[in-house]
Design a protein around this motif. Structure first.
Motif, PDB file in Angstrom:
ATOM      1  N   ARG A 177      78.771 -16.338  54.119  1.00 23.05           N
ATOM      2  CA  ARG A 177      78.166 -16.502  52.427  1.00 23.05           C
ATOM      3  C   ARG A 177      76.819 -16.699  53.387  1.00 23.05           C
ATOM      4  O   ARG A 177      76.181 -16.829  54.636  1.00 23.05           O
ATOM      5  CB  ARG A 177      77.125 -17.646  51.922  1.00 23.05           C
ATOM      6  CG  ARG A 177      76.991 -17.990  50.797  1.00 23.05           C
ATOM      7  CD  ARG A 177      76.668 -18.821  49.568  1.00 23.05           C
ATOM      8  NE  ARG A 177      77.996 -19.178  48.850  1.00 23.05           N
ATOM      9  CZ  ARG A 177      78.167 -19.652  48.262  1.00 23.05           C
ATOM     10  NH1 ARG A 177      77.888 -20.713  48.660  1.00 23.05           N
ATOM     11  NH2 ARG A 177      79.503 -19.608  47.481  1.00 23.05           N
ATOM     12  N   ASP A 212      83.301 -17.192  45.396  1.00 24.81           N
ATOM     13  CA  ASP A 212      82.056 -18.041  44.433  1.00 24.81           C
ATOM     14  C   ASP A 212      82.581 -16.706  44.293  1.00 24.81           C
ATOM     15  O   ASP A 212      81.802 -16.331  44.193  1.00 24.81           O
ATOM     16  CB  ASP A 212      80.808 -18.186  45.692  1.00 24.81           C
ATOM     17  CG  ASP A 212      80.017 -18.922  44.067  1.00 24.81           C
ATOM     18  OD1 ASP A 212      80.902 -18.758  42.747  1.00 24.81           O
ATOM     19  OD2 ASP A 212      78.423 -19.333  44.577  1.00 24.81           O
ATOM     20  N   TYR A 265      83.588 -20.327  51.544  1.00 28.10           N
ATOM     21  CA  TYR A 265      82.736 -19.854  50.948  1.00 28.10           C
ATOM     22  C   TYR A 265      82.772 -18.624  48.659  1.00 28.10           C
ATOM     23  O   TYR A 265      82.354 -18.210  48.834  1.00 28.10           O
ATOM     24  CB  TYR A 265      81.291 -19.136  51.576  1.00 28.10           C
ATOM     25  CG  TYR A 265      81.141 -19.912  52.447  1.00 28.10           C
ATOM     26  CD1 TYR A 265      79.721 -21.074  52.569  1.00 28.10           C
ATOM     27  CD2 TYR A 265      81.442 -19.741  54.105  1.00 28.10           C
ATOM     28  CE1 TYR A 265      79.462 -21.894  53.699  1.00 28.10           C
ATOM     29  CE2 TYR A 265      80.800 -20.858  55.021  1.00 28.10           C
ATOM     30  CZ  TYR A 265      79.935 -21.310  54.589  1.00 28.10           C
ATOM     31  OH  TYR A 265      79.825 -22.676  55.097  1.00 28.10           O
ATOM     32  N   GLN A 302      83.147 -11.765  53.543  1.00 26.42           N
ATOM     33  CA  GLN A 302      82.542 -12.563  52.016  1.00 26.42           C
ATOM     34  C   GLN A 302      82.904 -12.693  50.913  1.00 26.42           C
ATOM     35  O   GLN A 302      82.771 -13.704  50.219  1.00 26.42           O
ATOM     36  CB  GLN A 302      81.144 -11.952  51.537  1.00 26.42           C
ATOM     37  CG  GLN A 302      79.753 -11.848  52.512  1.00 26.42           C
ATOM     38  CD  GLN A 302      78.629 -11.128  52.174  1.00 26.42           C
ATOM     39  OE1 GLN A 302      78.374 -10.155  51.912  1.00 26.42           O
ATOM     40  NE2 GLN A 302      77.715 -12.118  52.080  1.00 26.42           N
TER      41      GLN A 302
END
Length: 138
Positions: free
Chosen positions: A78, A104, A102, A72
């Motif tokens: 994600r 973020d 992903y 992650q």
């Protein structure tokens, strides 16, 4: 003289193709890379669960969880959890990619909260001014 020999066999069915950038990504540990390779080898409609993944190899639940956390953080995974009308989790979607799509860092993640080494405020070590509580009473 030592020579290195890499033996490759031609596989014609039941195989997974991965980009070398993924395999050589220095941000991934061997554990996280192994989990990612395993997950990418599954069919597209496979329903992933931590409990299922942790039973596939002898590493166990906690090692699998930390590998997923690493994926992650690196942007390869994600996990989106949706709540139903009453606030209970109703649907979980795992988004897995062979490239770090992903990332973020702005949105909070509660999928696998980290409890190891929590950050704390650093109090000032100077002598603070004390408030005099023995003042005159009116």
């Amino acid at each position: 003289m030592d020579d290195t020999v890499i033996v490759r066999r031609k596989v014609r069915s039941n195989f997974t193709t991965l980009p070398n950038e993924l395999i050589r990504d220095p941000n991934l540990s061997w554990k996280a890379l192994g989990i990612l390779v395993f997950v990418l080898s599954l069919p597209d409609n496979f329903r992933l669960r931590l409990s299922h993944l942790s039973k596939q190899k002898k590493s166990g639940r906690d090692a699998t969880r930390t590998g997923l956390q690493e994926l992650q953080q690196a942007g390869y995974l994600r996990i989106k959890r949706e709540r139903g009308e009453r606030g209970k989790f109703s649907h979980t979607t795992w988004l897995v990619s062979d490239q770090p799509e992903y990332r973020d860092h702005d949105s909070p993640r509660s999928d696998f909260p980290t409890t190891v080494n929590p950050t704390t405020d650093n109090p000032h070590s100077e002598n603070p001014t004390l408030i005099n509580t023995k003042g005159k009473k009116n």
